[in-house]
Design a protein around this motif. Structure first.
Motif, PDB file in Angstrom:
ATOM      1  N   TRP A 128       0.838  -1.181   0.000  1.00 14.75           N
ATOM      2  CA  TRP A 128       0.000   0.000   0.000  1.00 14.75           C
ATOM      3  C   TRP A 128       0.884   1.246   0.000  1.00 14.75           C
ATOM      4  O   TRP A 128       2.023   1.219   0.449  1.00 14.75           O
ATOM      5  CB  TRP A 128      -0.869   0.031   1.248  1.00 14.75           C
ATOM      6  CG  TRP A 128      -1.835  -1.104   1.377  1.00 14.75           C
ATOM      7  CD1 TRP A 128      -2.202  -1.994   0.408  1.00 14.75           C
ATOM      8  CD2 TRP A 128      -2.560  -1.477   2.560  1.00 14.75           C
ATOM      9  NE1 TRP A 128      -3.103  -2.894   0.917  1.00 14.75           N
ATOM     10  CE2 TRP A 128      -3.342  -2.600   2.222  1.00 14.75           C
ATOM     11  CE3 TRP A 128      -2.615  -0.957   3.851  1.00 14.75           C
ATOM     12  CZ2 TRP A 128      -4.180  -3.218   3.159  1.00 14.75           C
ATOM     13  CZ3 TRP A 128      -3.449  -1.565   4.775  1.00 14.75           C
ATOM     14  CH2 TRP A 128      -4.220  -2.674   4.433  1.00 14.75           C
ATOM     15  N   ASP A 129       0.333   2.335  -0.508  1.00 11.80           N
ATOM     16  CA  ASP A 129       1.080   3.593  -0.512  1.00 11.80           C
ATOM     17  C   ASP A 129       1.506   3.993   0.898  1.00 11.80           C
ATOM     18  O   ASP A 129       2.615   4.504   1.091  1.00 11.80           O
ATOM     19  CB  ASP A 129       0.242   4.708  -1.137  1.00 11.80           C
ATOM     20  CG  ASP A 129       0.107   4.554  -2.649  1.00 11.80           C
ATOM     21  OD1 ASP A 129       0.866   3.753  -3.220  1.00 11.80           O
ATOM     22  OD2 ASP A 129      -0.752   5.229  -3.240  1.00 11.80           O
ATOM     23  N   VAL A 130       0.622   3.764   1.875  1.00 11.19           N
ATOM     24  CA  VAL A 130       0.985   4.145   3.250  1.00 11.19           C
ATOM     25  C   VAL A 130       2.113   3.272   3.784  1.00 11.19           C
ATOM     26  O   VAL A 130       2.923   3.725   4.609  1.00 11.19           O
ATOM     27  CB  VAL A 130      -0.242   4.083   4.192  1.00 11.19           C
ATOM     28  CG1 VAL A 130      -1.205   5.206   3.893  1.00 11.19           C
ATOM     29  CG2 VAL A 130      -0.921   2.724   4.133  1.00 11.19           C
TER      30      VAL A 130
ATOM     31  N   SER B  12       5.233   4.667   2.222  1.00  7.22           N
ATOM     32  CA  SER B  12       5.553   5.927   2.885  1.00  7.22           C
ATOM     33  C   SER B  12       6.189   5.675   4.249  1.00  7.22           C
ATOM     34  O   SER B  12       7.187   6.307   4.604  1.00  7.22           O
ATOM     35  CB  SER B  12       4.274   6.760   3.048  1.00  7.22           C
ATOM     36  OG  SER B  12       4.543   7.969   3.713  1.00  7.22           O
TER      37      SER B  12
ATOM     38  N   LYS C 161       0.914   6.695   9.196  1.00  7.06           N
ATOM     39  CA  LYS C 161       0.597   7.177   7.857  1.00  7.06           C
ATOM     40  C   LYS C 161      -0.816   6.727   7.494  1.00  7.06           C
ATOM     41  O   LYS C 161      -1.143   5.553   7.639  1.00  7.06           O
ATOM     42  CB  LYS C 161       1.586   6.618   6.834  1.00  7.06           C
ATOM     43  CG  LYS C 161       3.054   6.826   7.188  1.00  7.06           C
ATOM     44  CD  LYS C 161       3.438   8.288   7.190  1.00  7.06           C
ATOM     45  CE  LYS C 161       4.945   8.433   7.434  1.00  7.06           C
ATOM     46  NZ  LYS C 161       5.361   9.845   7.484  1.00  7.06           N
TER      47      LYS C 161
ATOM     48  N   SER D 240      -3.883   6.797   4.486  1.00  6.46           N
ATOM     49  CA  SER D 240      -4.107   7.011   3.061  1.00  6.46           C
ATOM     50  C   SER D 240      -5.051   8.185   2.830  1.00  6.46           C
ATOM     51  O   SER D 240      -5.803   8.596   3.718  1.00  6.46           O
ATOM     52  CB  SER D 240      -4.696   5.747   2.429  1.00  6.46           C
ATOM     53  OG  SER D 240      -5.944   5.420   3.026  1.00  6.46           O
ATOM     54  N   GLU D 241      -5.010   8.734   1.626  1.00  2.00           N
ATOM     55  CA  GLU D 241      -5.823   9.897   1.309  1.00  2.00           C
ATOM     56  C   GLU D 241      -7.310   9.620   1.464  1.00  2.00           C
ATOM     57  O   GLU D 241      -8.077  10.506   1.828  1.00  2.00           O
ATOM     58  CB  GLU D 241      -5.523  10.374  -0.119  1.00  2.00           C
ATOM     59  CG  GLU D 241      -4.141  10.999  -0.279  1.00  2.00           C
ATOM     60  CD  GLU D 241      -3.936  11.587  -1.650  1.00  2.00           C
ATOM     61  OE1 GLU D 241      -4.916  11.562  -2.450  1.00  2.00           O
ATOM     62  OE2 GLU D 241      -2.826  12.065  -1.943  1.00  2.00           O
ATOM     63  N   ASP D 242      -7.725   8.383   1.186  1.00  2.00           N
ATOM     64  CA  ASP D 242      -9.143   8.052   1.335  1.00  2.00           C
ATOM     65  C   ASP D 242      -9.516   7.733   2.780  1.00  2.00           C
ATOM     66  O   ASP D 242     -10.689   7.484   3.085  1.00  2.00           O
ATOM     67  CB  ASP D 242      -9.548   6.897   0.413  1.00  2.00           C
ATOM     68  CG  ASP D 242      -8.788   5.606   0.703  1.00  2.00           C
ATOM     69  OD1 ASP D 242      -8.074   5.533   1.719  1.00  2.00           O
ATOM     70  OD2 ASP D 242      -8.913   4.654  -0.104  1.00  2.00           O
ATOM     71  N   GLY D 243      -8.529   7.716   3.673  1.00  2.10           N
ATOM     72  CA  GLY D 243      -8.794   7.476   5.083  1.00  2.10           C
ATOM     73  C   GLY D 243      -9.131   6.056   5.441  1.00  2.10           C
ATOM     74  O   GLY D 243      -9.628   5.791   6.545  1.00  2.10           O
TER      75      GLY D 243
END
Length: 277
Positions: free
Chosen positions: A30-32, A35, A253, A255-258
């Protein structure tokens, strides 16, 4: 003693869940997760390998680490993504079928099954029978020796199957204490945004319960149609529990969508305990 209910074990043994997990196993980190890894540490004790935070690409890992341990590996999403960059991959899960699926997937990306091992165990039950912080002279089982040699351990969507905050914190503390002194633990989980918590409150009211009297921890405990238990975290509650396990603030961290969150935790093992593997 913290332990996964039989219904959860059965859930992860069903052909539908095996197939669904296998179909997403190659989806990558995942992106998180990227990160969290790139923002804080290099992978490997020689500090030669790292995930680039700017590009968010696993290919930015520049060199192999030594030992990767995938706790609750499922079909192997984390270890398939990171496995090629480590000399050894250790898989742990309570489902033999998931272990087999993960081992096959990791072997495929590494070019063979060499240095890929699997431990079939209920980690929660095992940790529930042992001291939270192991003695340097205590006999270690194979999975404990693997943890003590790990450079990086991952635990994706694992804590949500442990009932009770105190039990989850204890599991985390026990894992961190069994890692080598330079190791890191990447913890990731799905989380619910405020509207998800409100939905759970509405469901409680519909069932004739007072969500305020229940408290948030109990409110976030759910049971699926097949009877398996799942605890839903908010970003705040996940950060709080991780901080309680590490006795300090956690850089979570989200994600943008929470809907997803990840944090990288440091081992709490002393040098005397950590190098026993």
């Amino acid at each position: 003693m913290p332990s996964i209910p039989p219904t959860v074990r059965e859930h992860f043994e069903t052909p539908e869940i095996i197939l669904a997990s296998e179909s997403t196993a190659a989806s990558g980190l995942w992106d998180v997760e990227l990160s969290a890894l790139g923002a804080q540490v290099h992978i490997g004790r020689d500090d030669a390998a790292g995930v680039g935070a700017e590009t968010g690409d696993v290919s930015d890992v520049a060199a192999r680490g030594t030992v990767l341990v995938d706790l609750g590996c499922g079909a192997g999403r984390s270890s398939i993504a990171l496995g090629p960059f480590f000399e050894e991959v250790v898989l742990m899960d309570l489902s033999p079928r998931m272990l087999e699926t993960a081992a096959d997937g990791v072997a495929a990306v590494r070019g063979g099954p060499e240095d890929v091992t699997a431990h079939h165990l209920d980690l929660y039950a095992e940790l529930g029978t042992r001291p939270e912080r192991p003695s340097p002279t205590a006999r270690q089982d194979g999975w404990e020796r693997a943890l003590s040699r790990a450079d990086l351990a991952t635990a994706g969507n694992v804590l949500c199957y442990v009932r009770g905050r105190d039990a989850r914190v204890r599991v985390l503390r026990a894992v961190l204490a069994r890692l080598g002194p330079d190791a890191r633990l990447l913890v990731t989980n799905h989380v619910v945004p405020p509207e998800g918590v409100q939905e759970l409150r509405d469901m409680a009211r519909s069932a004739g319960e007072d969500p305020e009297a229940l408290g948030e921890d109990a409110l976030l405990d759910t049971t699926s149609q097949d009877g398996s238990f799942v605890h839903w975290f908010t970003p705040e509650s996940l950060a709080e529990e991780l901080g309680a396990a590490t006795d300090g603030p956690v850089d979570l961290k989200v994600s943008e969508d929470g809907l997803r969150a990840a944090a990288l935790l440091s081992s709490t093992a002393s040098a005397a305990v950590g190098g026993t593997g």
